[in-house]
Motif scaffolding. Structure first.
Motif, PDB file in Angstrom:
ATOM      1  N   GLY A  41      40.174  28.442  33.395  1.00  0.00           N
ATOM      2  CA  GLY A  41      40.113  29.013  34.740  1.00  0.00           C
ATOM      3  C   GLY A  41      41.435  29.067  35.465  1.00  0.00           C
ATOM      4  N   ARG A  42      42.532  28.947  34.752  1.00  0.00           N
ATOM      5  CA  ARG A  42      43.849  29.042  35.388  1.00  0.00           C
ATOM      6  C   ARG A  42      44.190  30.507  35.672  1.00  0.00           C
ATOM      7  N   THR A  43      44.681  30.793  36.852  1.00  0.00           N
ATOM      8  CA  THR A  43      45.178  32.126  37.175  1.00  0.00           C
ATOM      9  C   THR A  43      46.635  32.219  36.745  1.00  0.00           C
ATOM     10  N   ILE A  44      46.917  33.184  35.896  1.00  0.00           N
ATOM     11  CA  ILE A  44      48.252  33.354  35.323  1.00  0.00           C
ATOM     12  C   ILE A  44      48.760  34.734  35.716  1.00  0.00           C
ATOM     13  N   PHE A  45      50.024  34.801  36.050  1.00  0.00           N
ATOM     14  CA  PHE A  45      50.629  36.076  36.429  1.00  0.00           C
ATOM     15  C   PHE A  45      51.678  36.477  35.399  1.00  0.00           C
ATOM     16  N   LEU A  46      51.620  37.739  35.007  1.00  0.00           N
ATOM     17  CA  LEU A  46      52.639  38.323  34.137  1.00  0.00           C
ATOM     18  C   LEU A  46      53.397  39.363  34.937  1.00  0.00           C
ATOM     19  N   SER A  47      54.695  39.291  34.893  1.00  0.00           N
ATOM     20  CA  SER A  47      55.518  40.293  35.569  1.00  0.00           C
ATOM     21  C   SER A  47      56.663  40.691  34.655  1.00  0.00           C
ATOM     22  N   SER A  48      57.084  41.929  34.812  1.00  0.00           N
ATOM     23  CA  SER A  48      58.179  42.461  34.013  1.00  0.00           C
ATOM     24  C   SER A  48      59.182  43.123  34.942  1.00  0.00           C
ATOM     25  N   PRO A  49      60.390  42.584  35.041  1.00  0.00           N
ATOM     26  CA  PRO A  49      61.373  43.158  35.956  1.00  0.00           C
ATOM     27  C   PRO A  49      61.894  44.489  35.458  1.00  0.00           C
ATOM     28  N   GLY A  50      62.318  45.310  36.354  1.00  0.00           N
ATOM     29  CA  GLY A  50      62.877  46.613  36.011  1.00  0.00           C
ATOM     30  C   GLY A  50      62.651  47.589  37.137  1.00  0.00           C
ATOM     31  N   TYR A 109      50.723  41.716  36.646  1.00  0.00           N
ATOM     32  CA  TYR A 109      49.330  41.610  36.224  1.00  0.00           C
ATOM     33  C   TYR A 109      48.839  40.174  36.382  1.00  0.00           C
ATOM     34  N   PRO A 110      47.589  39.987  36.828  1.00  0.00           N
ATOM     35  CA  PRO A 110      46.982  38.657  36.826  1.00  0.00           C
ATOM     36  C   PRO A 110      45.983  38.521  35.678  1.00  0.00           C
ATOM     37  N   ALA A 111      45.715  37.288  35.272  1.00  0.00           N
ATOM     38  CA  ALA A 111      44.684  37.006  34.271  1.00  0.00           C
ATOM     39  C   ALA A 111      44.151  35.612  34.543  1.00  0.00           C
ATOM     40  N   VAL A 112      42.952  35.343  34.056  1.00  0.00           N
ATOM     41  CA  VAL A 112      42.327  34.029  34.194  1.00  0.00           C
ATOM     42  C   VAL A 112      42.013  33.501  32.808  1.00  0.00           C
ATOM     43  N   SER A 113      42.433  32.281  32.523  1.00  0.00           N
ATOM     44  CA  SER A 113      42.236  31.706  31.193  1.00  0.00           C
ATOM     45  C   SER A 113      40.779  31.332  30.978  1.00  0.00           C
ATOM     46  N   ASP A 114      40.354  31.371  29.693  1.00  0.00           N
ATOM     47  CA  ASP A 114      38.971  31.011  29.370  1.00  0.00           C
ATOM     48  C   ASP A 114      38.865  29.506  29.129  1.00  0.00           C
ATOM     49  N   ALA A 115      37.739  29.060  28.585  1.00  0.00           N
ATOM     50  CA  ALA A 115      37.478  27.632  28.409  1.00  0.00           C
ATOM     51  C   ALA A 115      38.493  26.958  27.497  1.00  0.00           C
ATOM     52  N   VAL A 150      56.188  46.860  51.846  1.00  0.00           N
ATOM     53  CA  VAL A 150      55.319  45.876  52.501  1.00  0.00           C
ATOM     54  C   VAL A 150      53.892  46.406  52.548  1.00  0.00           C
ATOM     55  N   ILE A 151      52.951  45.545  52.183  1.00  0.00           N
ATOM     56  CA  ILE A 151      51.528  45.831  52.371  1.00  0.00           C
ATOM     57  C   ILE A 151      50.976  44.779  53.324  1.00  0.00           C
ATOM     58  N   THR A 152      50.456  45.234  54.457  1.00  0.00           N
ATOM     59  CA  THR A 152      49.993  44.330  55.519  1.00  0.00           C
ATOM     60  C   THR A 152      48.467  44.317  55.574  1.00  0.00           C
ATOM     61  N   ARG A 153      47.868  43.947  54.488  1.00  0.00           N
ATOM     62  CA  ARG A 153      46.405  43.838  54.396  1.00  0.00           C
ATOM     63  C   ARG A 153      46.067  43.072  53.137  1.00  0.00           C
ATOM     64  N   LYS A 154      44.800  42.696  53.037  1.00  0.00           N
ATOM     65  CA  LYS A 154      44.348  42.031  51.829  1.00  0.00           C
ATOM     66  C   LYS A 154      44.536  42.969  50.637  1.00  0.00           C
ATOM     67  N   TYR A 155      45.051  42.417  49.537  1.00  0.00           N
ATOM     68  CA  TYR A 155      45.228  43.229  48.344  1.00  0.00           C
ATOM     69  C   TYR A 155      44.509  42.545  47.186  1.00  0.00           C
ATOM     70  N   PHE A 156      43.675  43.327  46.491  1.00  0.00           N
ATOM     71  CA  PHE A 156      42.871  42.796  45.389  1.00  0.00           C
ATOM     72  C   PHE A 156      43.414  43.353  44.073  1.00  0.00           C
ATOM     73  N   LEU A 157      43.690  42.447  43.154  1.00  0.00           N
ATOM     74  CA  LEU A 157      44.198  42.833  41.844  1.00  0.00           C
ATOM     75  C   LEU A 157      43.453  41.999  40.803  1.00  0.00           C
ATOM     76  N   GLY A 158      42.538  42.654  40.076  1.00  0.00           N
ATOM     77  CA  GLY A 158      41.695  41.910  39.155  1.00  0.00           C
ATOM     78  C   GLY A 158      40.849  40.919  39.918  1.00  0.00           C
ATOM     79  N   SER A 159      40.874  39.665  39.495  1.00  0.00           N
ATOM     80  CA  SER A 159      40.109  38.621  40.180  1.00  0.00           C
ATOM     81  C   SER A 159      40.941  37.903  41.231  1.00  0.00           C
ATOM     82  N   SER A 160      42.183  38.350  41.432  1.00  0.00           N
ATOM     83  CA  SER A 160      43.077  37.693  42.395  1.00  0.00           C
ATOM     84  C   SER A 160      43.109  38.454  43.714  1.00  0.00           C
ATOM     85  N   THR A 161      43.285  37.688  44.802  1.00  0.00           N
ATOM     86  CA  THR A 161      43.396  38.254  46.145  1.00  0.00           C
ATOM     87  C   THR A 161      44.681  37.748  46.783  1.00  0.00           C
TER      88      THR A 161
END
Length: 805
Positions: A486-495, A501-507, A682-693
């Motif tokens: 259940g860990r929330t993990i973020f992947l990012s690629s500079p450029g 991208y977010p992801a959540v680990s399984d059991a 800038v985004i000045t509101r709630k932003y939902f990406l996958g299971s992350s907020t």
């Protein structure tokens, strides 16, 4: 006999000679007549097919022989395994060059789009000379046997190293000698057809004479191959007798091999052409009382499924050839326990294929002359075809045939191993028909395991289709004893085209990221929402397949007679690398990628060049960026963003990004030199990406996409290979006249390469290019497929003269 006859099943009696038997008329391609007890078997087969989509890949290369340092150009065709229609499911094809030790020498990923992909492989100058397998597969295909991957042999010679020169050796040769009883079992007391295959260590069939003898040395029969070391003979074995095959090659070398053991019980299938329109299948059962169940399918589409009624242990079934689907069909018998006990393959040569024609405006050309090709087809209007075209120097260096798409789809993709000269089996003569039947005897193979089909367990596919782009998988680990589920993990690629991208680990701590528009070799950052004093590490899975088909290629040998041609091609490679390396690295201009950020529509955007520049980031943020409030807490900077609908500040900090990389410590972004920053979003509101907020987003973009010199922990940084970035084949144009007088040498051996040609069937296509300075004969090869799965090819030839003809 009426044309609509689909199946005839009769009793054993003298009336067979005149085919006066009980007729069963079938009104569709699916002839179901089995009892209810067999329904579960066919239903399981249909269910298995639904859950196990078969994909097929094919590669059209510009040629089959290369010098280390050259480039392999290719087009990938991607179709479904049933109807051969172009697929648009998987978006990534994996390509590798593999040596005989199953070591991968080169690998890349190619983007697939609407059933097509194209790219290149640059051969390192350090690669050893040898014959290699070029193989390709998708992520989904990794759920199945590697025998299902596409394999194509190619030759690579490194002229900077000593070459393996072929020598004449009179030592005892090594042959692979195999025997295949029809249906799989050598049954006593009945006539058995036995297929055989004898090939040398290069995988080529040999000519020989052979005989079968019993334990007392009595000769039972003689045999010899029909084609490519493959043939068949008939024998009626006796119970308890061991039979030996003696083979003598053209140099009088003698080999002895035992035939498979004779069985006193089992099932037997005997197929033959009854008439020009019918195939006769004789089914015999020895030592069993139950009626078998017959299932005939073509590429997992059921053609016939019914229980057979045996009379005195045998029955006959007739198939109407006109109704039988094209390509390879499987005849499988099941016993009363629903176990597959006998199988036979049959082949129906397609009556038609994609009709392509190609011609040049001349047969001979001078150096640097304009060449015009005309391509036409008789396919119906508006029938879209995808084509690829290669023109290469036709010399004796080409050791392997370049496979043809239609032959692969209809024949070799449904057989195991490398097939010698598959084009021969598509000839319209009796020898080719008999040779094809022998091939079915000796290369019988099912693309799935019947045990998996008959079990009630739904297949658990480990690898999913990459429907959007590459999938990155791995495992999160930590030194603590706490669970990493259940860990929330973020992947990012500079450029400049940053990704997040977010992801959540399984059991088990496994995670998965599905990427989009991820091309080239890039750095990626992985970071989890960590508890205080918790350090994580990440283990990424290898995206390439680690299992290999049991295919062995012959060792490379170069005759002295070909040394001059080899030297010419080597010089051409070095000249091209010296004078045209910049052109060969040119990116394809018509491939455009989405450059928008993942978060889409912005609430605020600041292009800093439009403002008076301040060196300090704090000054920029306080002076210009209205949607971000700067606070200090315990001596550290904190960002707060208002929630647009209510104008109240979020309690949590926003997601802060620098060139797409998540920045947790706000002090780090405030330490960046603002003069290196091009844009702030800038985004000045709630932003939902996958299971992350996220409570808003503040994204900084540098001019160079390198995080403006900011460095993060190396333990978070990984290098990852995305989809290959395309480049175009360099083909110089000698217009106007000044270009014709260019002193730069032009020694292309692949004269022209077009990876994708669209054809609507309405009118002919014309394309032009220019000849090189390399005199010689050139082969024109055109391949393609329609949206309806009809594949075909066309060939032509042209000559470049030393002087203008």
């Amino acid at each position: 006999m009426k044309d609509y006859l689909h199946l005839i099943e009769g009793k054993r009696c003298v009336l067979w000679n005149i085919l006066s038997v009980v007729l069963i008329l079938i009104n569709s391609f699916l002839a179901y007549g089995q009892k209810n007890e067999w329904d579960s078997l066919t239903n399981k087969f249909i269910e298995y097919r639904k859950n196990s989509l078969q994909e097929k890949l094919f590669i059209h290369t510009d040629r089959s022989f290369y010098i280390a340092g050259e480039t392999i150009w290719f087009t990938v065709y991607y179709v479904d395994g049933h109807l051969h229609h172009p697929l648009d499911l998987s978006k990534v094809a994996y390509l590798e060059i593999v040596d005989n030790d199953k070591t991968v020498q080169i690998q890349t990923k190619i983007e697939l789009n609407n059933g097509l992909g194209n790219g290149y492989l640059e051969i390192p100058s350090s690669l050893a000379s040898g014959n290699y397998l070029l193989r390709t597969y998708t992520h989904w295909m990794m759920n199945f046997s590697p025998e299902l991957y596409y394999h194509q042999p190619i030759t690579i010679v490194n002229t900077f190293r000593s070459l393996p020169i072929s020598k004449s050796i009179d030592a005892q040769p090594e042959y692979d000698i195999q025997f295949f009883p029809e249906g799989g079992t050598l049954l006593s007391g009945i006539s058995n057809k036995v297929g055989f295959r004898v090939v040398n260590k290069e995988g080529k069939g040999i000519a020989f004479q052979g005989n079968i003898s019993d334990e007392k040395g009595n000769t039972i029969c003689n045999f010899s191959p029909l084609k490519f070391g493959i043939g068949s003979f008939s024998i009626t074995p006796m119970p308890g007798v061991e039979y030996t095959a003696t083979i003598k090659d053209n140099k009088d070398h003698i080999f002895k091999n035992k035939l498979p053991m004779v069985s006193t019980t089992g099932y037997h299938i005997d197929t033959s052409d009854s008439t020009e329109t019918l195939i006769k299948i004789r089914v015999t059962c020895v030592g069993a009382n139950s009626n078998p169940f017959m299932l005939i399918h073509t590429r997992q589409s059921i053609f016939i499924a019914r229980e057979l009624s045996l009379v005195n242990g045998t029955t006959k079934v007739f198939l109407n050839k006109a109704k039988l689907p094209d390509g390879v069909s499987h005849i499988t018998l099941f016993d009363s326990n629903k176990q597959a006990v006998c199988e036979r393959l049959i082949f129906k040569r397609p009556e038609s294929e994609l009709d392509l024609k190609i011609s040049s405006d001349q047969k001979q050309y001078g150096k640097r002359n304009k060449i015009t090709l005309n391509i036409e087809t008789n396919t119906p209007e508006k029938l879209i075809s995808n084509l690829s075209l290669s023109i290469y120097k036709n010399d004796s260096l080409q050791q392997f045939e370049i496979p043809l798409l239609q032959h692969y789809l209809w024949l070799t993709s449904d057989l195991k191993g490398i097939i010698e000269s598959p084009s021969f089996y598509f000839l319209h003569n009796e020898q080719a028909r008999q040779a094809a039947d022998n091939l079915m005897l000796t290369h019988g193979w099912t693309r799935f395991n019947w045990v998996e089909v008959t079990t009630k367990v739904k297949p658990q596919n480990q690898y999913i289709s990459e429907c959007n782009g590459p999938i990155i998988t791995g495992t999160i680990k930590s030194d603590s004893n706490k669970s990493n589920a259940g860990r929330t993990i973020f992947l990012s690629s500079p450029g400049k085209n940053s990704q997040f991208y977010p992801a959540v680990s399984d059991a088990l701590g496994n995670f998965k990221f599905e990427l989009k528009n991820f091309s080239g070799r890039k750095n990626i950052f992985l970071e989890a929402k960590a508890q205080q004093d918790t350090a994580f590490r990440y283990e990424l899975d290898d995206p390439f397949s680690g299992i290999f088909a049991s295919i062995t290629l012959p060792s490379i040998t170069i005759s002295k007679e070909r040394s001059h041609q080899l030297a010419q091609q080597s010089i051409a490679m070095q000249v091209n690398d010296t004078y045209h390396s910049d052109q060969n690295k040119k990116r394809n201009p018509y491939i455009l990628r989405d450059s928008s950020s993942f978060y889409g529509t912005l609430d605020e955007q600041y292009l800093l060049d439009d403002y008076t520049r301040f060196p300090l980031m704090e000054e920029v943020m306080r002076e210009y960026v209205k949607g971000v409030y700067i606070r200090k807490r315990d001596g550290k900077f904190v960002f707060k963003v208002p929630n647009t609908p209510t104008s109240h500040l979020f309690d949590e900090e926003p997601l802060i990004l620098l060139d797409g990389v998540r920045i947790i410590d706000t002090d780090k972004i405030m330490s960046v030199n603002s003069l290196k920053i091009r844009e702030i979003d800038v985004i000045t509101r709630k932003y939902f990406l996958g299971s992350s907020t996220f409570s808003g987003i503040v994204s900084f973009s540098s001019y160079t996409g390198d995080m403006a010199g900011l460095t993060l922990g190396k333990e978070l940084l990984y290098e990852y290979q995305g989809i290959q970035e395309t480049k175009e084949f360099f083909s110089p144009r000698y217009e106007p006249h000044a270009a014709l007088e260019s002193k730069l040498p032009d020694v292309r051996t692949t004269l022209h390469w077009v990876p994708v040609l669209k054809f609507d069937g309405k009118q002919s296509i014309q394309l032009d290019f220019f000849s090189s300075d390399q005199a010689g004969n050139y082969q024109i090869m055109l391949q393609g497929i329609t949206a309806q799965g009809q594949a075909g090819s066309a060939f032509g030839a042209l000559t470049i003269m030393d002087k203008k003809p």
